[in-house]
Design an enzyme around this catalytic site. Structure first.
Site, short mmCIF file in Angstrom:
data_model
loop_
_atom_site.label_atom_id
_atom_site.label_comp_id
_atom_site.label_asym_id
_atom_site.label_seq_id
_atom_site.Cartn_x
_atom_site.Cartn_y
_atom_site.Cartn_z
N LEU A 151 40.45 29.58 44.61
CA LEU A 151 40.45 28.12 44.64
C LEU A 151 39.71 27.58 43.42
O LEU A 151 38.58 27.98 43.13
CB LEU A 151 39.76 27.64 45.92
CG LEU A 151 39.86 26.15 46.26
CD1 LEU A 151 41.31 25.76 46.52
CD2 LEU A 151 39.01 25.83 47.48
N GLY A 191 36.80 36.49 51.20
CA GLY A 191 35.47 35.90 51.35
C GLY A 191 35.32 34.77 50.36
O GLY A 191 35.97 34.75 49.31
N GLY A 192 34.46 33.81 50.68
CA GLY A 192 34.27 32.68 49.77
C GLY A 192 35.58 31.97 49.55
O GLY A 192 36.28 31.59 50.49
N ASP A 193 35.94 31.77 48.28
CA ASP A 193 37.18 31.07 47.95
C ASP A 193 38.24 32.02 47.42
O ASP A 193 39.18 31.59 46.76
CB ASP A 193 36.91 29.97 46.93
CG ASP A 193 36.32 30.50 45.63
OD1 ASP A 193 35.77 31.62 45.64
OD2 ASP A 193 36.41 29.82 44.59
N GLU A 194 38.12 33.31 47.71
CA GLU A 194 39.07 34.30 47.23
C GLU A 194 40.02 34.74 48.35
O GLU A 194 39.58 35.10 49.45
CB GLU A 194 38.36 35.52 46.67
CG GLU A 194 37.83 35.33 45.25
CD GLU A 194 37.44 36.64 44.62
OE1 GLU A 194 37.46 36.71 43.37
OE2 GLU A 194 37.11 37.59 45.35
#
Length: 276
Positions: A151, A191-194
């Site tokens: 993102l 995880g996160g924006d991945e």
């Protein structure tokens, strides 16, 4: 649960309601005793008649929700004693406990392999699907494409809208990833924006890039059609497997391509070609 010997039969299904004795038991959630179908008025006995059955007991399986009905029928009219009903209730209690245990175990497995925010497969399940796809690709004579989706400006979104706004952006991205890829592709959140998309049976680079283009196009359409608090875009790195490619190497290639896409500007995609 269907027990049989010989060729597999086609099970008969029923819907809750007055159309059958099991359906009536499921709808009412109570034990239904029919001593003689000739005098029965609560539900249709056509099914019993067709099978030559004259009486029966139906006991719902489950407590809060009815999962099914345990039935015992006779070809003659008969009264069912308390011990008959007690025995059948005991059997359904065992079945209910077993189903609850199976559902609880299935829920735990699902939670361990899926992201709680987006509902997508998590890193562990993505690795499993990727390994399986890499093993199957040479046998099928096709290639595997891995799309690494990141993102754009996620930190800015979090800082501007707060973590709740960031979570909303991730949920929107996950939804559009699922809608843009092919039916058999696996979309997972690392995880996160991945995120990653595992695409099996890809003919070549053109097909893999077409999937990436559909994703970026879907997000561009979203930004034009809706008034979002922050525009949502993603950069995508695309990598294709070869005969010697490992999971780690394929991820590294996709990661390298993703950074190349980001360097060219938000909302784009790039293919790993071994030159960077």
């Amino acid at each position: 649960m269907l027990a049989y010997r010989g060729p597999e039969p086609s099970p008969t299904t029923f819907a809750p309601g007055r159309g059958t004795q099991p359906g009536y038991a499921a709808a009412s959630g109570s034990v239904i005793v029919c001593a003689d179908r000739v005098h029965e008025t609560r539900f249709s006995t056509a099914g019993m008649t067709g099978r030559g059955l004259h009486s029966g007991v139906c006991v719902p399986i489950g407590s809060e929700a009815v999962w099914g009905v345990l039935t015992a029928h006779s070809r003659r009219s008969r009264e069912y004693a308390d011990r008959d009903l007690t025995f059948l209730r005991s059997v359904t209690a065992v079945l209910s406990a077993a189903i609850r245990r199976i559902e609880a175990e299935a829920a735990l497995v699902h939670q361990s392999l899926h992201d709680p925010l987006t509902g997508l497969p998590n890193r562990a399940l993505a690795r499993r699907r990727l390994d399986e796809a890499l093993d199957a690709a040479p046998r099928g004579g096709t290639r595997l494409a891995l799309l690494l989706v990141d993102l754009d400006d996620f930190k800015v979104v979090n800082d501007s809208l707060g973590h709740a706004g960031g979570d909303d952006a991730l949920i929107v991205l996950a939804r559009h990833l699922r809608s843009a890829v092919r039916p058999g592709d696996t979309v997972a959140r690392l995880g996160g924006d991945e995120f990653v998309v595992v695409c099996e049976h890809v003919a070549g680079a053109a097909e893999a890039l077409a999937i990436a283009a559909r994703i970026t196009g879907s997000l561009a359409d979203l930004n034009r059609a809706e008034s979002l608090d922050w525009p949502i875009s993603a950069s995508i790195g695309v990598a294709l497997s070869d005969a010697e490619c490992t999971r780690e190497e394929l991820v590294r290639r996709a990661d390298s391509a993703m950074y190349r896409a980001k360097a060219a500007g938000a909302g784009g995609y790039a293919l790993y070609d071994g030159t960077f």
